[in-house]
Design a protein around this motif. Sequence first.
Motif, PDB file in Angstrom:
ATOM      1  N   TYR A 139       5.010   6.750   0.989  1.00 28.32           N
ATOM      2  CA  TYR A 139       3.704   6.125   0.724  1.00 28.32           C
ATOM      3  C   TYR A 139       3.253   5.329   1.951  1.00 28.32           C
ATOM      4  O   TYR A 139       2.065   5.314   2.291  1.00 28.32           O
ATOM      5  CB  TYR A 139       3.771   5.187  -0.492  1.00 28.32           C
ATOM      6  N   VAL A 167       0.591  11.980  -6.071  1.00 30.64           N
ATOM      7  CA  VAL A 167       0.211  10.556  -6.123  1.00 30.64           C
ATOM      8  C   VAL A 167      -0.317  10.215  -7.519  1.00 30.64           C
ATOM      9  O   VAL A 167      -0.134   9.092  -8.002  1.00 30.64           O
ATOM     10  CB  VAL A 167      -0.804  10.228  -5.000  1.00 30.64           C
ATOM     11  N   HIS A 170       1.958   8.298  -9.740  1.00 27.37           N
ATOM     12  CA  HIS A 170       2.535   7.063  -9.166  1.00 27.37           C
ATOM     13  C   HIS A 170       3.095   6.109 -10.223  1.00 27.37           C
ATOM     14  O   HIS A 170       4.060   5.409  -9.981  1.00 27.37           O
ATOM     15  CB  HIS A 170       1.519   6.339  -8.272  1.00 27.37           C
ATOM     16  N   LEU A 177      -0.402   1.375  -6.491  1.00 22.51           N
ATOM     17  CA  LEU A 177      -1.269   1.825  -5.391  1.00 22.51           C
ATOM     18  C   LEU A 177      -1.903   0.643  -4.652  1.00 22.51           C
ATOM     19  O   LEU A 177      -2.267   0.768  -3.480  1.00 22.51           O
ATOM     20  CB  LEU A 177      -2.353   2.773  -5.909  1.00 22.51           C
ATOM     21  N   LYS A 184      -4.830   4.267  -1.905  1.00 20.83           N
ATOM     22  CA  LYS A 184      -5.635   4.005  -3.114  1.00 20.83           C
ATOM     23  C   LYS A 184      -7.085   4.482  -2.896  1.00 20.83           C
ATOM     24  O   LYS A 184      -7.656   5.176  -3.740  1.00 20.83           O
ATOM     25  CB  LYS A 184      -5.601   2.506  -3.430  1.00 20.83           C
ATOM     26  N   TYR A 187      -7.084   8.235  -2.849  1.00 25.59           N
ATOM     27  CA  TYR A 187      -6.827   8.758  -4.199  1.00 25.59           C
ATOM     28  C   TYR A 187      -8.092   8.653  -5.057  1.00 25.59           C
ATOM     29  O   TYR A 187      -8.475   9.606  -5.750  1.00 25.59           O
ATOM     30  CB  TYR A 187      -5.673   7.967  -4.825  1.00 25.59           C
TER      31      TYR A 187
END
Length: 205
Positions: A139, A167, A170, A177, A184, A187
């Motif tokens: 990450y 992801v 997660h 995140l 983040k 995503y």
Amino acid sequence: MIQLYTWVTPNGKKVSIMLEELGIPYEVHAVNLGQGDQFKPEYLAINPNNKIPAIIDPDGPGGKPFTLFESGAILLYLAEKSAKLWPSDMRERYTVIQWLMFQMGGVGPMFGQANYFYRLKEKVHYAIERFHKEARRLYNVLDQELARKEYLAGEYSIADIATYPWVWRHEIHQVKLEEYPNVKRWYETISQRPAVKRGMEIPKQ
Ligand SMILES: N[C@@H](CCC(=O)N[C@@H](CS)C(=O)NCC(=O)O)C(=O)O
């Protein structure tokens, strides 16, 4: 029509997202991993490795049917065949392939192991620590990269399509995140894409 063999897991969703992004019609075959469909002889004839995803393209190279497994190979095939999400510049193309390989060799296997050990009833603390630590390291690599670029290879690509559904898990591998603000942002941006929303719904249950 392309035949897609998939289940509700990240590796399967990569391919449904890709087919949705390309606007290619496809027929879905749900391979229920919980019920052991992946071990049935008819599925092993498609993927001898007893895993999803796999595709059969009736109009493969040379106009003949083509069967393909391994999600990374399927993404490369669909990108090259459609000439979409497939940079013509060699440097850009290999940057995409580099981040795809990073997903296939690192993110997928390591997040997958972390998910497995977090969900296991009997807690194996050494394994949880090892794979959680490695997931967090990955990450961090993603976060540093995404601090400099909007997407992993610059432009939106099959590398993002491959990484996104991992992801998405997660919470299972217990990563917040918020600790990776660039991941983040990436995503949340990808989550807004209509093709991604549709692809994530496959297979419908
Ligand atoms: N490297 C393979 C991994 C595929 C994979 O691990 N698929 C899992 C679901 S995400 C599976 O089918 N597992 C069933 C099994 O191992 O029996 C790929 O990317 O296609």
